[in-house]
Design a protein around this motif. Structure first.
Motif, short mmCIF file in Angstrom:
data_model
loop_
_atom_site.label_atom_id
_atom_site.label_comp_id
_atom_site.label_asym_id
_atom_site.label_seq_id
_atom_site.Cartn_x
_atom_site.Cartn_y
_atom_site.Cartn_z
N ALA A 69 0.69 -1.32 -0.19
CA ALA A 69 0.06 -0.15 0.14
C ALA A 69 0.92 1.33 0.15
O ALA A 69 0.60 2.22 -0.58
CB ALA A 69 -1.06 -0.06 1.21
N THR A 70 2.09 1.39 0.80
CA THR A 70 3.04 2.30 0.72
C THR A 70 3.27 2.72 -0.51
O THR A 70 3.53 3.67 -1.05
CB THR A 70 3.94 1.95 1.88
N GLU A 71 4.14 1.59 -1.39
CA GLU A 71 4.51 1.83 -2.62
C GLU A 71 3.38 2.23 -3.66
O GLU A 71 3.83 3.14 -4.40
CB GLU A 71 5.08 0.35 -2.95
N VAL A 72 2.21 1.73 -3.66
CA VAL A 72 1.13 2.36 -4.38
C VAL A 72 0.76 3.57 -4.29
O VAL A 72 0.74 4.30 -5.33
CB VAL A 72 0.04 1.27 -4.24
N LEU A 73 0.84 3.97 -2.83
CA LEU A 73 0.52 5.47 -2.71
C LEU A 73 1.54 6.13 -3.22
O LEU A 73 1.27 7.25 -3.67
CB LEU A 73 0.37 5.66 -1.17
N TYR A 78 3.25 10.55 -6.99
CA TYR A 78 4.79 10.87 -7.78
C TYR A 78 4.28 11.04 -9.13
O TYR A 78 4.78 11.72 -10.23
CB TYR A 78 5.95 10.31 -7.54
N HIS A 79 3.25 9.98 -9.59
CA HIS A 79 2.91 9.95 -11.23
C HIS A 79 1.47 10.11 -11.69
O HIS A 79 1.23 9.79 -12.67
CB HIS A 79 3.42 8.39 -11.55
N GLU A 80 0.79 10.58 -10.68
CA GLU A 80 -0.53 10.95 -11.04
C GLU A 80 -0.83 11.79 -12.15
O GLU A 80 -0.19 12.60 -12.33
CB GLU A 80 -1.70 11.51 -9.87
N ILE A 90 5.29 -0.09 -12.94
CA ILE A 90 6.57 0.58 -12.10
C ILE A 90 6.84 -0.38 -10.82
O ILE A 90 8.04 -0.41 -10.84
CB ILE A 90 5.80 1.92 -11.68
N ARG A 91 5.98 -1.00 -10.30
CA ARG A 91 6.24 -1.66 -9.20
C ARG A 91 6.82 -3.02 -9.74
O ARG A 91 7.79 -3.49 -8.74
CB ARG A 91 4.93 -2.10 -8.51
N GLY A 92 6.47 -3.45 -10.72
CA GLY A 92 7.09 -4.83 -11.07
C GLY A 92 6.17 -5.94 -10.51
O GLY A 92 6.58 -7.20 -10.72
#
Length: 192
Positions: A69-73, A78-80, A90-92
């Motif tokens: 959840a932290t990574e997704v947030l 940063y990319h919205e 991005i996350r892979g």
């Protein structure tokens, strides 16, 4: 409220006049128990940080976000605006729907429409509540990569890669022949 909304409620005053009045009010309340602050281009009053503990009736239960959840947030911030497929790229990793639901329930992200591409995927963006929770005036206040690295929040990827390369070099040296065996020698020259 935004400056524009306040100007409309005050009989159509110019935005510059309203902004100047807000700046004066902000200075007036700066040494009092409440503060006038701007978050996400909206102005509101909030309790002064040094007195907030006195006004709480209930302790807030701190909910820790999972790493996913932290990574997704962070990716959304940063990319919205960003789609789920872009987040996964991005996350892979594949992103569980529950992860996005948790962030939406917290009020930190919202559906921001649909991308005008085949399939019309939903795109996500942060909310004013996200800015307010993290004490940001706008997304421009998000820390940059150098600030994150200095705070120790980023893994020093280059150092880890160099350490990994150093370990591999030691293993390669240990497994090299003593010079008695033949080795293939490739040269860039073509045979004559």
């Amino acid at each position: 409220m935004s400056v524009e909304a306040l100007a409309g409620h005050l009989g159509g005053l110019e935005n510059a006049v309203v902004r100047q009045a807000l700046d004066e009010l902000q200075g007036h309340y700066s040494r009092r128990g409440i503060r006038l602050v701007e978050r996400g281009k909206r102005w509101h009053f909030e309790t002064a940080p040094d007195l907030a503990h006195l006004l709480r009736r209930e302790r807030e239960q701190v909910r820790r976000l999972s790493r996913a959840a932290t990574e997704v947030l962070a990716i959304i911030a940063y990319h919205e605006p960003v789609s789920r497929a872009e987040i996964e790229s991005i996350r892979g990793l594949q992103t569980a729907k529950g992860t996005l639901d948790v962030l939406m329930e917290a009020g930190w992200i919202k559906l921001a429409g649909r991308r005008e591409v085949p399939g019309r995927p939903v795109i996500y963006a942060t909310t004013p509540e996200f800015l307010d929770h993290f004490g940001l005036s706008s997304r421009r206040d998000l820390p940059g990569i150098d600030e994150l690295r200095a705070a120790g929040l980023l893994d020093p990827v280059d150092e880890a890669f160099e350490a990994f390369q150093g370990e591999n070099d030691e293993v390669d040296e240990a497994s090299e022949p003593d010079g008695d065996e033949e080795t293939d020698d490739f040269s860039a020259e073509e045979p004559a």
